[in-house]
Design a protein around this motif. Structure first.
Motif, short mmCIF file in Angstrom:
data_model
loop_
_atom_site.label_atom_id
_atom_site.label_comp_id
_atom_site.label_asym_id
_atom_site.label_seq_id
_atom_site.Cartn_x
_atom_site.Cartn_y
_atom_site.Cartn_z
N ALA A 176 61.45 -6.23 34.34
CA ALA A 176 61.34 -4.81 34.71
C ALA A 176 60.65 -4.74 36.06
CB ALA A 176 60.52 -4.06 33.67
N ALA A 207 64.65 -2.39 33.45
CA ALA A 207 64.02 -1.10 33.77
C ALA A 207 63.56 -1.13 35.21
CB ALA A 207 62.85 -0.84 32.84
N HIS A 209 61.16 1.25 37.16
CA HIS A 209 60.33 2.46 37.06
C HIS A 209 59.82 2.89 38.43
CE1 HIS A 209 57.82 5.43 35.15
NE2 HIS A 209 56.83 5.05 35.91
N ILE A 227 57.98 0.59 28.33
CA ILE A 227 59.02 -0.38 28.71
C ILE A 227 58.92 -1.61 27.82
CG2 ILE A 227 59.69 -1.96 30.55
CD1 ILE A 227 59.01 0.36 32.51
N ASN A 231 61.94 -2.67 25.36
CA ASN A 231 62.61 -3.93 25.62
C ASN A 231 61.81 -5.08 25.00
OD1 ASN A 231 64.65 -2.80 27.67
ND2 ASN A 231 62.66 -2.10 28.40
N SER B 316 65.32 5.21 29.92
CA SER B 316 65.46 4.66 31.27
C SER B 316 66.61 5.27 32.07
CB SER B 316 65.51 3.14 31.24
OG SER B 316 66.76 2.64 30.96
#
Ligand SMILES: Nc1ncnc2c1ncn2[C@@H]1O[C@H](COP(=O)(O)OP(=O)(O)OP(=O)(O)O)[C@@H](O)[C@H]1O
Ligand SMILES: Nc1ncnc2c1ncn2[C@@H]1O[C@H](COP(=O)(O)OP(=O)(O)OP(=O)(O)O)[C@@H](O)[C@H]1O
Ligand SMILES: [Mg+2]
Ligand SMILES: [Mg+2]
Lengths: 366, 344, 529, 344
Positions: A176, A207, A209, A227, A231, B316
């Motif tokens: 991520a 992800a 962000h 997150i 995940n 997301s």
């Protein structure tokens, strides 16, 4: 104060304009006797956010370099507020300095002031971090965001590869990223990361962000937890910048995933992060000796004054090695760090203060 | 005698148009073809709908205990702050100093233990006393001397933000925090993280105080009509001072929890809580049937908003849509809210 | 005994008896306005003192001083012969001085019970300062019972009608049986005789318990009947003070309004010439059951009913503030269905609401700004969008003169005017807009007798030119004199029409009572009148 | 629930104790031993005192034409925004979307000319129309459908902030701006920078509108007592919508000026204006004799605050003391302000 640098320069010596032409590559060779630094130089320093450790680190670099050259300076802190960036710079300009060093201030917020400086012939030099390109910025000797991001990403890929039991060396797993694209330098870092990860087919970005800059800490911490939960197979987090690391570490701690998820980031200036690296909550951070930016900037300014030439936009690049891009991890972290006199988060790899001090002693006889 | 408000909502918020409740309701009914049953649960319904969408898109992640606990722990400090500032808001006093107070008291407690090597309990006690002192100062300037609460607390908030830089010497302080202090922010009790427990305790305490005690009823009385409160002999100034002290205390305590949770101080810690706290209080007021500020409304709003924010992160989406969705959900919920107010 | 002698005496009287409350040499100025000028009075236990005076005479200011809400510039308050400092209302409350102020100040969002008892020692406090709700409801019910009011103590205050809110604040002031003094500033404003009777009963009860009762009213009959002693004020001075028997109506009117006689109202147009102007058929809406009636040109029609009978609801309906549900409303030739007050205003309806504070006044507007707020369009500076300052000043000056508004000037904030003068501002604003159908809900509340006559004259001249007025008043004495015809409302419905000629207040009251056995009789009386 | 904390109306917050103006005054007189003459000029006096200190400490820098022009030009965009948001505030409507609107409209205009290569005049016109549309939407949701202005505008502000990221593709846009657009933000007229002129024109126009026209009088009437205004036949909803449109327009125009001045867009451009704008409006109200919000009060406050901020920068104190001084000056000024209100 209140000096007029043109006149004081000409009274200082007479062999001035000689080397103005061959600006690039002038550097050390240009060091000749008689090219003294003009008297009465003054400087201004504009801090973008005086409470940020990176800002202080860079600021101290500028201050110490100016001290070494015996150039007096005054500072302004914008406290992260664009309005104060403008008024702080105004206040600095009012003192009629020979130069202003801005610490990672986006030129967009201070365009009017920069125009005024251009009219008055006061150069504006950006130090520390990348800002948007602008003709109003005379010089910007800053570490490369691509480089910082690249070494961090490579470190991350290597770690993922090492963890791969099936085919060691091939990075696999979910990662991520944390970033904030509207800030140009952070955008560069994220793009570098993305590009490099694309070349590793086993690695998937699950992800991406974008930090809420109104509430960075709360946002990052809660996003980290979310997150990680969303995940469960997450292997690693890549982040654009060091200030995200304490909340990321806190989020992982809360989610109980500190050991499971590696954290790698570009940019290192906050000593709080060293602590986290030592504790093993953060794995590694790509570091550049930010202080070198300050010394290079002051050096180029001093040379241009001594040689009566325009500031050279690219000359600093031959010194880029001083940034000594390197990864700081648990193996080499030095938590006894102090902002002064080291200017770099880890023991100096290149002793640039020593280098420049010696150079200036030789050139300007200080 | 009927208990139904029939006179025009007296210059109330959002009044303007509808003169009588029945009329407003009739009009509302006309433009939206929804049955009253649906509208009655408008606000909560909008949020539930959003939650349902999250749950369908990411059932395992969104509907997990972990996620729940994560939401609550992110909501803990904002909820503490929001519940605190609701008390003066009930009396129509804006306390905009909470951001500064939070950062200042938090930093003070950290500095005292880390730099000055105080006992952490002592440092915390001192921090709470300092918060009380700040609240009393606010009360003196606003309730006694009659300054505008908005401007005074804004000004003092800036002073406290300056003091943060002073006590911390503009540094991030991350070492020297006592283990006890860190446990205070990071441990769990019966599997529930301590900050969540603090938030619940504070919310319940302030809820009971404002809604169930005589003192709390007087707070509401002052907010409803301070002249009437004064004329009926209530100590209006003292009551308003109490409110400001409570909000300073809550903010100060929130600051300690925040830094204990984070394990360090950090720059600009207070400012995010200002807008978040006030929007929770106003959202909470809009959710309530009578449109009044309330501790419970504020606490619930913080959790609702945090849940939406987390849900959006979990599904997301591209980052700009997060802003857009968050705003839209809030707006839709609030538009359905007046219905609740009408139907009680 | 002349008033002056009397005024200086009472302090001594109170000192001698050792009980009671007195004021000595009170002075209070507001910039140029003298609100109290050397006022010395004493109030003996077990005596009901009525205070009269024209609007702005200083009655409320005196009361505010006694209740600790205002500090005098000089002078002292003596309780049982000892000077006390009443720095704030709680000081007075602690000494057993309970007050109902003229301005209706309530906690709108709180319940009736909390409005009644919060802040008093009677508020039930459980362990930890918790409210004992059940006890609270019971106590509140008991307190309301003393005034024979049936209001659910759990109801939110802002859902009540003005009269009910008035009753609740009254009940709050009358809660104590063992206080020292009860002060009521215009308690009967917007109360009908039925509710007022309960109040009077309670006042007598308190008198019997040895409590001083001070009471301000502009209803002269009432004050003559209720008080043992009357104090008249003018321009901040006490101009008369004596036993009630010393004052007949004419003397009271003279003391209040000054020597000049009120102009007699112009005669009404004979009934035969009247054209119906407003006709309602089966009109119903929020708080109004289907009602049919008509208002004729040149006519002032009084609307009578008990508190809560739906008079104000009907007024709101006619003014477009609420929507009609069924039935028709015609004004002139045209049928109307108002979407809001602006529609009603376009149709020529002028509405003076009952609740001055919440529905009419712009509190921090200056007097000038407030008076012209209803007719701004007429004040344009030529064709520009700007307000002409000169036109505004002219309009305001005219209103101040026409309505006898006592103020320091056009720049005084409306919220600092005396209650009666605020009401005059509201009336002036409305009557200057020049509509055809005047809907006046308690238009003369708080207004002194002298000005009342002038206001009815103004309304009369407004309807003269082809308009009509619906006049709602809880003051039966007044409504009998101003109206040409009376409509009776019961249980939210217009049920009867009677002629005021020769009708006594008692007869009118009985016509309004819900258990009126034979409305047809009254209707017949109206038809033949 | 009154959201107008400054109104000295009977239920006003600032009131609390004082029942009458004169009484408050008498009380105030007692505790402060100052003569009325001194107190009358309290607020302005405090600022003047601060200015005098700056002038004495740094006469050359502080008292220069350059400094004056700097202060005014830094104050220009905040003043435009503050004057705009004052209009709905007069009617008790909080417009918290201004930050988002400013950034969104500004970015839109930049993107249209830089990326889509529109004529810059056309882009600006489009931007203004978009601002009007935003204002109408706010008006629809708040005035017509009765949403709480605080929550609705906060929510929509977040939506617009998201749209900024969308239109700019999350990038800083600094190339492709038309020269005409840059001149619009950077040129001078008769030695005065254009943004200053815009701010003055807008402030004067809104001042005339609110204080001198029939429409403005109605705005104030709605703010004083919306029920009374409604019963007086004023189109309350339409008036409130006008207010919200005006504030969106001012914010949108401010955004254009800001980015034209800067020559580029930048991240989070809007948020600093939110608190600055509202504090100016509230400070302005506290300065006025009757405690009402006013365009002139807001504009003057922006300049006063900017002058103090600049002065403190010029005397170059340590940065934490700047916060402390700024806050203290504001607090002291405001404490002297009620006097002004009383004495007119
Ligand atoms: N706060 C104030 N500021 C200025 N003037 C005031 C204030 N309060 C009262 N006054 C003035 O003092 C005078 C006396 O007012 P007061 O309210 O005592 O009259 P009143 O006799 O009660 O009249 P009413 O019958 O209309 O109630 C009035 O002229 C009024 O305008
Ligand atoms: N929208 C409504 N729905 C149901 N009932 C209503 C409504 N509006 C008013 N009422 C009823 O009508 C009653 C009368 O209220 P209103 O304010 O009109 O007083 P009123 O009849 O004029 O009496 P007064 O003004 O003398 O107290 C209320 O007590 C209530 O019971
Ligand atoms: Mg009075
Ligand atoms: Mg009525």
């Amino acid at each position: 104060g209140g000096n007029d640098d043109e006149s004081s320069a000409s009274s200082g010596d007479s062999a001035a304009p000689a080397s103005a032409g061959d600006a690039s590559g002038a550097g050390e060779e240009a060091a000749k006797a008689g090219q003294d630094l003009p008297k009465g130089l003054t400087a201004g320093i504009l801090h973008v956010q005086g409470t940020a450790q990176s800002d202080q680190l860079i600021g101290y670099g500028v201050e110490d370099a100016l001290d070494a050259l015996e150039i007096p300076y005054s500072s302004q802190d914008a406290q992260g507020n664009p309005a104060k960036m403008a008024s702080g710079l105004d206040a600095l300009i009012n003192k009629n300095p020979s130069v202003v060093f801005g610490i990672s201030v986006e030129p967009a917020t201070i365009t009017a002031q920069l125009k005024k400086m251009q009219q008055k012939g006061i150069p504006y030099i950006n130090v520390g971090g990348t800002v948007a390109e602008s003709p109003l910025v005379a010089l910007s000797p800053v570490p490369s965001d691509y480089a910082q991001s690249a070494i961090a990403t490579q470190y991350l890929l290597n770690t993922l590869g090492a963890e791969n039991k099936e085919s060691p060396g091939t990075p696999v797993g979910e990662v991520a990223s944390f970033g904030f694209d509207p800030i140009y330098s952070l955008f560069q870092r994220r793009i570098t990361f993305e590009t490099m990860v694309k070349e590793a087919p086993g690695v998937k970005i699950v992800a991406d962000h974008q930090i809420d800059f109104e509430n960075p800490t709360g946002d990052i911490q809660s996003a980290t937890e979310s997150i990680v939960q969303a995940n469960p197979d997450l292997k690693a987090i890549y982040s654009c910048c060091d200030f995200t690391l304490p909340p990321i570490a806190a989020g992982l701690r809360q989610a109980g995933a500190t050991d499971k998820v590696k954290v790698v980031s570009a940019q290192l200036a906050d000593p709080a992060v060293l602590d986290l690296i030592q504790k093993g909550e953060i794995d590694a951070v790509g570091n550049a000796a930010l202080g070198a930016s300050s010394w290079m900037a002051v050096d180029e300014f001093a040379s241009s004054e001594a040689e009566k030439r325009e500031i050279c936009r690219t000359c600093w690049m031959k010194n880029e090695y001083m940034f000594a891009y390197s990864m700081v991890d648990k193996e080499n972290v030095d938590p006894s760090f102090d902002l002064r006199p080291d200017f770099a988060i880890n023991p100096l790899i290149v002793d640039y203060p020593g280098y420049f001090e010696a150079k200036w002693k030789k050139e300007y006889g200080l | 005698m009927s208990t139904k408000p029939l006179s025009p909502a007296p210059a109330g918020a959002g009044a303007g148009g509808p003169t009588t409740v029945a009329e407003a309701e009739a009009r509302a009914q006309r433009w939206r073809g929804l049955g009253p049953r649906v509208r009655r649960f408008g606000v909560i319904g909008t949020f539930l709908l959003a939650f349902a969408v999250f749950a369908i898109l990411k059932p395992d992640e969104f509907l997990s205990w972990d996620n729940f606990s994560n939401i609550l722990s992110s909501a803990a400090v904002p909820a503490i702050v929001a519940c605190g500032l609701t008390v003066p808001l009930i009396m129509d006093d804006f306390d905009l100093s909470i951001g500064g107070v939070l950062a200042f008291i938090g930093s003070l407690v950290v500095v005292l233990q880390a730099t000055n090597d105080w006992n952490y309990e002592l440092a915390m006690l001192f921090g709470l006393l300092a918060a009380v002192a700040i609240g009393l100062l606010n009360g003196l300037l606003i309730a006694r001397l009659g300054g505008s609460s908005f401007v005074i607390t804004l000004a003092l908030g800036s002073v406290y933000a300056g003091l943060v830089l002073w006590v911390t010497d503009s540094q991030t302080i991350y070492s020297g925090l006592k283990p006890g202090f860190l446990s205070f922010g990071q441990d769990s009790l019966l599997g529930i993280r301590l900050p969540i427990i603090y938030a619940i305790v504070i919310a319940v305490a302030l809820f009971l105080l404002t809604e169930r005690t005589v003192l709390g009823r007087k707070f509401y009385a002052v907010g409803e009509n301070s002249t009437a409160a004064y004329l009926t002999g209530m100590p209006v100034k003292r009551l308003r001072t109490y409110g400001l002290v409570l909000s300073a205390l809550a903010a100060g305590f929130g600051g300690m929890v925040l830094f204990a949770q984070a394990g360090s101080t950090y720059a600009n810690a207070g400012s995010p809580f200002l807008l978040a706290g006030f929007s929770a209080a106003f959202l909470g007021a809009a959710l309530r049937s009578n449109g009044r500020f309330s501790v419970l409304g504020s606490a619930i709003s913080v959790v609702l908003v945090q849940t939406v924010a987390t849900g959006l992160v979990i599904v997301s989406l591209p980052s700009w849509t997060i802003n857009v969705f968050e705003g839209s959900i809030l707006a839709v919920a609030i538009l359905l809210a007046p219905q609740v107010r009408i139907w009680k | 005994m002349t008033p002056a002698e009397n005024a200086s005496d009472p302090a001594g009287r109170a000192n001698a008896s050792g009980r009671g409350i007195a004021v000595e040499g009170l002075n209070k100025r507001y910039a140029a306005v003298v609100a109290l000028a050397d006022v010395s009075l004493s109030f003996a236990p077990g005596e009901i003192t009525g205070i009269v005076g024209k609007n702005g005479a200083g009655k409320s200011t005196l009361i505010k001083v006694l209740s600790g809400a205002v500090r005098p510039d000089s002078g002292t308050v003596l309780v049982d012969g000892h000077p006390v400092s009443l720095g704030q209302p709680s000081d007075a409350l602690h000494r057993g001085i309970l007050t109902m102020h003229q301005q209706l100040e309530t906690f709108g969002g709180l319940t009736v019970a909390e409005n009644l008892l919060l802040g008093t020692p009677h508020f039930p406090r459980g362990p930890g300062g918790m409210v004992r709700w059940r006890t609270l409801w019971k106590r509140a019910e008991a307190v309301l019972e003393k005034l024979r009011v049936e209001i659910d103590p759990r109801a939110p205050m802002d859902g009540l009608s003005v009269a009910d809110r008035r009753m609740v604040t009254l009940a709050r002031a009358l809660v104590d049986d063992d206080g020292r003094m009860v002060i009521l500033d215009e308690p009967t404003e917007s109360l009908t005789a039925a509710e007022a009777d309960h109040l009077f009963e309670r006042m007598r009860e308190l008198r019997a318990r040895g409590i001083c009762v001070i009471y301000v009213s502009h209803r002269l009959e009432e004050i003559s009947a209720m008080s043992d002693r009357i104090v008249a004020m003018r321009d901040g001075e006490v101009i008369a003070d004596g036993a009630t028997a010393e004052f007949d109506r004419a003397r009271l009117v003279e003391l209040i309004a000054g020597p000049e006689e009120a102009k007699p109202s112009p005669a009404a147009i004979p009934a035969s010439q009247r054209q119906p102007l407003l006709v309602a058929e089966g009109l119903s809406g929020p708080g109004v059951a289907p009602s049919s009636f008509s208002l004729h040109e040149g006519e002032i029609v009084g609307l009578c009913g008990l508190a809560g009978s739906g008079r104000s609801a009907l007024a709101r309906l006619l003014a477009g503030a609420t929507r009609a549900e069924h039935g028709t409303l015609r004004i002139g030739e045209q049928e109307h269905s108002f979407g809001g007050p602006h529609d009603a205003i376009l149709a020529g309806v002028v509405f003076v609401p009952e609740d001055r504070r919440q529905q009419a006044l712009f509190p921090t507007f200056t007097l000038e700004e407030d008076v012209v707020a209803g007719s701004l369009e007429k004040l344009r500076w030529g064709r520009t969008p700007f307000v002409s300052r000169r036109a505004q000043k002219r309009a305001a000056t005219a209103a101040i003169a026409d309505f006898n508004i006592a103020a320091a000037g056009g720049e005084q904030l409306t919220q600092t005017l005396s209650g009666g003068n605020q009401q005059k501002v509201v009336l002036a604003r409305w009557l200057s807009t020049g509509g055809r159908v005047l809907v006046l809900d308690e238009p003369t509340q708080g207004i002194d007798v002298g000005t009342r006559a002038e206001i009815s004259a103004q309304v009369r001249s407004a309807v003269e030119g082809g308009g009509c007025a619906l006049w709602i008043s809880s003051d039966f004495e007044e409504i009998l004199t101003v109206s040409d015809r009376l409509l009776i409302m019961r249980e939210h419905q217009v049920v009867a029409e009677i002629s005021p000629k020769g009708l006594s207040q008692a007869e009118l009251l009985s016509a309004c009572l819900p258990d009126q056995p034979d409305p047809a009789a009254a209707e017949a009386a109206g038809a033949h009148g």
